[in-house]
Design a protein around this motif. Structure first.
Motif, PDB file in Angstrom:
ATOM      1  N   ASP A  59     -14.865  -5.051  51.861  1.00 26.35           N
ATOM      2  CA  ASP A  59     -14.312  -4.573  52.565  1.00 26.35           C
ATOM      3  C   ASP A  59     -14.749  -5.442  53.759  1.00 26.35           C
ATOM      4  O   ASP A  59     -14.089  -5.519  54.678  1.00 26.35           O
ATOM      5  CB  ASP A  59     -14.249  -3.493  53.006  1.00 26.35           C
ATOM      6  CG  ASP A  59     -13.717  -2.741  54.362  1.00 26.35           C
ATOM      7  OD1 ASP A  59     -12.910  -2.168  54.843  1.00 26.35           O
ATOM      8  OD2 ASP A  59     -14.207  -1.850  55.061  1.00 26.35           O
ATOM      9  N   VAL A  60     -15.914  -5.468  54.431  1.00 25.47           N
ATOM     10  CA  VAL A  60     -16.370  -6.421  54.985  1.00 25.47           C
ATOM     11  C   VAL A  60     -16.316  -8.409  54.829  1.00 25.47           C
ATOM     12  O   VAL A  60     -16.137  -8.187  56.288  1.00 25.47           O
ATOM     13  CB  VAL A  60     -18.183  -6.361  55.297  1.00 25.47           C
ATOM     14  CG1 VAL A  60     -19.303  -6.928  56.120  1.00 25.47           C
ATOM     15  CG2 VAL A  60     -18.448  -4.870  55.327  1.00 25.47           C
ATOM     16  N   LEU A  61     -16.188  -8.613  53.735  1.00 17.65           N
ATOM     17  CA  LEU A  61     -15.849  -9.916  53.727  1.00 17.65           C
ATOM     18  C   LEU A  61     -14.599 -10.203  55.086  1.00 17.65           C
ATOM     19  O   LEU A  61     -14.189 -10.964  55.288  1.00 17.65           O
ATOM     20  CB  LEU A  61     -15.343 -10.121  52.417  1.00 17.65           C
ATOM     21  CG  LEU A  61     -14.834 -11.214  52.677  1.00 17.65           C
ATOM     22  CD1 LEU A  61     -15.741 -12.539  52.357  1.00 17.65           C
ATOM     23  CD2 LEU A  61     -14.649 -11.819  50.674  1.00 17.65           C
ATOM     24  N   ASP A  62     -13.711  -8.854  54.568  1.00 24.48           N
ATOM     25  CA  ASP A  62     -12.278  -8.940  55.365  1.00 24.48           C
ATOM     26  C   ASP A  62     -13.100  -8.990  56.262  1.00 24.48           C
ATOM     27  O   ASP A  62     -11.832 -10.124  57.857  1.00 24.48           O
ATOM     28  CB  ASP A  62     -11.059  -7.993  54.396  1.00 24.48           C
ATOM     29  CG  ASP A  62     -10.450  -7.776  53.536  1.00 24.48           C
ATOM     30  OD1 ASP A  62     -10.316  -9.516  53.148  1.00 24.48           O
ATOM     31  OD2 ASP A  62     -10.029  -6.657  53.380  1.00 24.48           O
ATOM     32  N   VAL A  78     -23.486  -9.248  52.769  1.00 25.18           N
ATOM     33  CA  VAL A  78     -24.892  -8.450  51.581  1.00 25.18           C
ATOM     34  C   VAL A  78     -24.832  -7.093  51.370  1.00 25.18           C
ATOM     35  O   VAL A  78     -24.727  -6.694  52.864  1.00 25.18           O
ATOM     36  CB  VAL A  78     -26.388  -8.975  51.264  1.00 25.18           C
ATOM     37  CG1 VAL A  78     -27.119  -7.987  50.596  1.00 25.18           C
ATOM     38  CG2 VAL A  78     -26.752 -10.175  51.875  1.00 25.18           C
ATOM     39  N   ALA A  79     -23.427  -6.076  50.677  1.00 22.15           N
ATOM     40  CA  ALA A  79     -23.714  -4.731  51.069  1.00 22.15           C
ATOM     41  C   ALA A  79     -24.026  -3.919  50.016  1.00 22.15           C
ATOM     42  O   ALA A  79     -24.080  -4.725  48.595  1.00 22.15           O
ATOM     43  CB  ALA A  79     -22.082  -4.682  50.764  1.00 22.15           C
ATOM     44  N   ARG A  80     -24.628  -3.364  50.220  1.00 22.32           N
ATOM     45  CA  ARG A  80     -24.914  -1.988  48.940  1.00 22.32           C
ATOM     46  C   ARG A  80     -23.634  -1.539  47.903  1.00 22.32           C
ATOM     47  O   ARG A  80     -23.696  -0.783  47.301  1.00 22.32           O
ATOM     48  CB  ARG A  80     -24.932  -0.825  49.565  1.00 22.32           C
ATOM     49  CG  ARG A  80     -26.876  -1.097  50.164  1.00 22.32           C
ATOM     50  CD  ARG A  80     -27.990  -0.531  50.778  1.00 22.32           C
ATOM     51  NE  ARG A  80     -28.676  -0.400  51.503  1.00 22.32           N
ATOM     52  CZ  ARG A  80     -30.272  -1.047  51.734  1.00 22.32           C
ATOM     53  NH1 ARG A  80     -30.298  -1.465  49.820  1.00 22.32           N
ATOM     54  NH2 ARG A  80     -30.625  -1.647  52.510  1.00 22.32           N
ATOM     55  N   GLN A  81     -22.435  -1.681  48.165  1.00 27.85           N
ATOM     56  CA  GLN A  81     -21.258  -0.752  47.614  1.00 27.85           C
ATOM     57  C   GLN A  81     -20.273  -2.236  47.402  1.00 27.85           C
ATOM     58  O   GLN A  81     -19.754  -3.144  47.779  1.00 27.85           O
ATOM     59  CB  GLN A  81     -21.077   0.261  47.669  1.00 27.85           C
ATOM     60  CG  GLN A  81     -20.269   0.555  48.613  1.00 27.85           C
ATOM     61  CD  GLN A  81     -19.786   1.933  49.193  1.00 27.85           C
ATOM     62  OE1 GLN A  81     -20.281   2.534  49.383  1.00 27.85           O
ATOM     63  NE2 GLN A  81     -18.323   1.702  50.206  1.00 27.85           N
ATOM     64  N   LEU A  82     -19.797  -2.174  46.041  1.00 27.65           N
ATOM     65  CA  LEU A  82     -18.482  -3.703  46.151  1.00 27.65           C
ATOM     66  C   LEU A  82     -17.382  -2.869  46.917  1.00 27.65           C
ATOM     67  O   LEU A  82     -16.914  -4.024  47.493  1.00 27.65           O
ATOM     68  CB  LEU A  82     -18.296  -3.798  45.064  1.00 27.65           C
ATOM     69  CG  LEU A  82     -16.810  -4.722  44.619  1.00 27.65           C
ATOM     70  CD1 LEU A  82     -17.604  -6.125  44.967  1.00 27.65           C
ATOM     71  CD2 LEU A  82     -16.694  -4.750  42.623  1.00 27.65           C
ATOM     72  N   ASN A  83     -16.497  -2.133  46.187  1.00 25.72           N
ATOM     73  CA  ASN A  83     -16.199  -1.788  47.079  1.00 25.72           C
ATOM     74  C   ASN A  83     -15.332   0.198  48.270  1.00 25.72           C
ATOM     75  O   ASN A  83     -16.678   0.404  47.745  1.00 25.72           O
ATOM     76  CB  ASN A  83     -14.490  -1.012  45.549  1.00 25.72           C
ATOM     77  CG  ASN A  83     -14.323  -1.928  44.802  1.00 25.72           C
ATOM     78  OD1 ASN A  83     -14.051  -3.002  44.859  1.00 25.72           O
ATOM     79  ND2 ASN A  83     -14.820  -1.960  43.674  1.00 25.72           N
ATOM     80  N   GLY A  84     -14.007   0.062  48.516  1.00 27.27           N
ATOM     81  CA  GLY A  84     -14.265   1.293  48.958  1.00 27.27           C
ATOM     82  C   GLY A  84     -14.859   0.732  50.682  1.00 27.27           C
ATOM     83  O   GLY A  84     -14.488  -0.452  50.606  1.00 27.27           O
ATOM     84  N   ARG A  85     -14.797   1.766  51.883  1.00 29.71           N
ATOM     85  CA  ARG A  85     -15.004   1.415  53.136  1.00 29.71           C
ATOM     86  C   ARG A  85     -17.153   0.852  53.047  1.00 29.71           C
ATOM     87  O   ARG A  85     -17.120   1.105  52.418  1.00 29.71           O
ATOM     88  CB  ARG A  85     -15.056   2.995  54.018  1.00 29.71           C
ATOM     89  CG  ARG A  85     -14.903   2.700  55.928  1.00 29.71           C
ATOM     90  CD  ARG A  85     -14.335   3.816  56.125  1.00 29.71           C
ATOM     91  NE  ARG A  85     -14.772   3.459  57.456  1.00 29.71           N
ATOM     92  CZ  ARG A  85     -14.519   2.525  59.029  1.00 29.71           C
ATOM     93  NH1 ARG A  85     -13.348   1.662  58.166  1.00 29.71           N
ATOM     94  NH2 ARG A  85     -14.619   2.491  59.828  1.00 29.71           N
ATOM     95  N   ASP A  86     -16.692  -0.155  53.740  1.00 27.83           N
ATOM     96  CA  ASP A  86     -18.285  -1.165  54.142  1.00 27.83           C
ATOM     97  C   ASP A  86     -18.013  -1.401  53.129  1.00 27.83           C
ATOM     98  O   ASP A  86     -19.695  -2.122  52.733  1.00 27.83           O
ATOM     99  CB  ASP A  86     -19.136  -0.122  54.439  1.00 27.83           C
ATOM    100  CG  ASP A  86     -18.351   0.382  56.113  1.00 27.83           C
ATOM    101  OD1 ASP A  86     -18.077  -0.246  56.721  1.00 27.83           O
ATOM    102  OD2 ASP A  86     -19.152   1.532  56.703  1.00 27.83           O
ATOM    103  N   GLY A  87     -17.963  -1.464  52.038  1.00 28.17           N
ATOM    104  CA  GLY A  87     -17.961  -2.391  50.213  1.00 28.17           C
ATOM    105  C   GLY A  87     -18.057  -3.579  50.419  1.00 28.17           C
ATOM    106  O   GLY A  87     -17.809  -4.573  52.174  1.00 28.17           O
ATOM    107  N   ALA A  88     -18.960  -4.815  50.165  1.00 29.30           N
ATOM    108  CA  ALA A  88     -18.310  -6.314  50.420  1.00 29.30           C
ATOM    109  C   ALA A  88     -16.903  -6.611  50.096  1.00 29.30           C
ATOM    110  O   ALA A  88     -17.551  -6.784  50.956  1.00 29.30           O
ATOM    111  CB  ALA A  88     -19.111  -6.457  48.363  1.00 29.30           C
TER     112      ALA A  88
END
Length: 157
Positions: free
Chosen positions: A86-89, A74-84
């Motif tokens: 990136d976190v998935l990876d 669950v992330a507050r943004q989709l793309n970029g650093r710490d986006g969903a």
């Protein structure tokens, strides 16, 4: 033998150690009431279930177990650093090859985009591992063999 909860706890601990900037929790019992408090996002670890193979032919019940785990990002943004994405990876890199207690290494099964709601982006990473379940048996209370005495057979002497 480790319990399912101990396996989940090991995954939670691994994610907390590898991704300390994110909240890592057990999947909530009331998902509709879940509130994201972390500024970046959260990882929610769940147990969708197991599949069991045929028993191994032994005196006890021994069964191979294919265990499934899921991590919801669950992330507050989709793309970029710490986006969903990136976190998935990062989650995949942290868990693939990790060995929960009494299991083989985790392998990735699938990734699914769950959607966006109220500015929160969600993905699910499904993983699996293998283990073996063995029945609990009563202790053997018989007297152990402590001495063997050989007596020759007089007919064949």
């Amino acid at each position: 033998m480790a319990t399912t909860l101990q396996m989940i706890d090991a995954i939670v601990a691994r994610l907390k150690a590898k991704l300390p900037t994110l909240a890592v929790e057990h999947f909530p019992e009331q998902p509709s009431d879940y509130w994201l408090n972390d500024a970046v996002g959260a990882l929610l670890v769940s147990y969708p279930g197991s599949r069991f193979d045929a028993t191994v032919d032994t005196a006890a019940v021994v069964q191979p177990r294919r265990i499934q785990f899921s991590v919801t990002i669950v992330a507050r943004q989709l793309n970029g650093r710490d986006g969903a994405i990136d976190v998935l990876d990062q989650v995949r890199a942290s868990l693939v090859g990790f060995r929960p207690p009494d299991c083989l290494k985790l392998a990735a099964v699938s990734e699914t985009f769950l959607g966006e709601e109220a500015g929160l982006w969600q993905y699910a990473l499904d993983l699996s591992s293998a283990s073996v379940i063995v029945e609990e048996s009563a202790p053997n209370d018989a007297r152990p063999l402590t001495r063997v005495q050989y007596e020759p057979d007089e007919e064949h002497s």
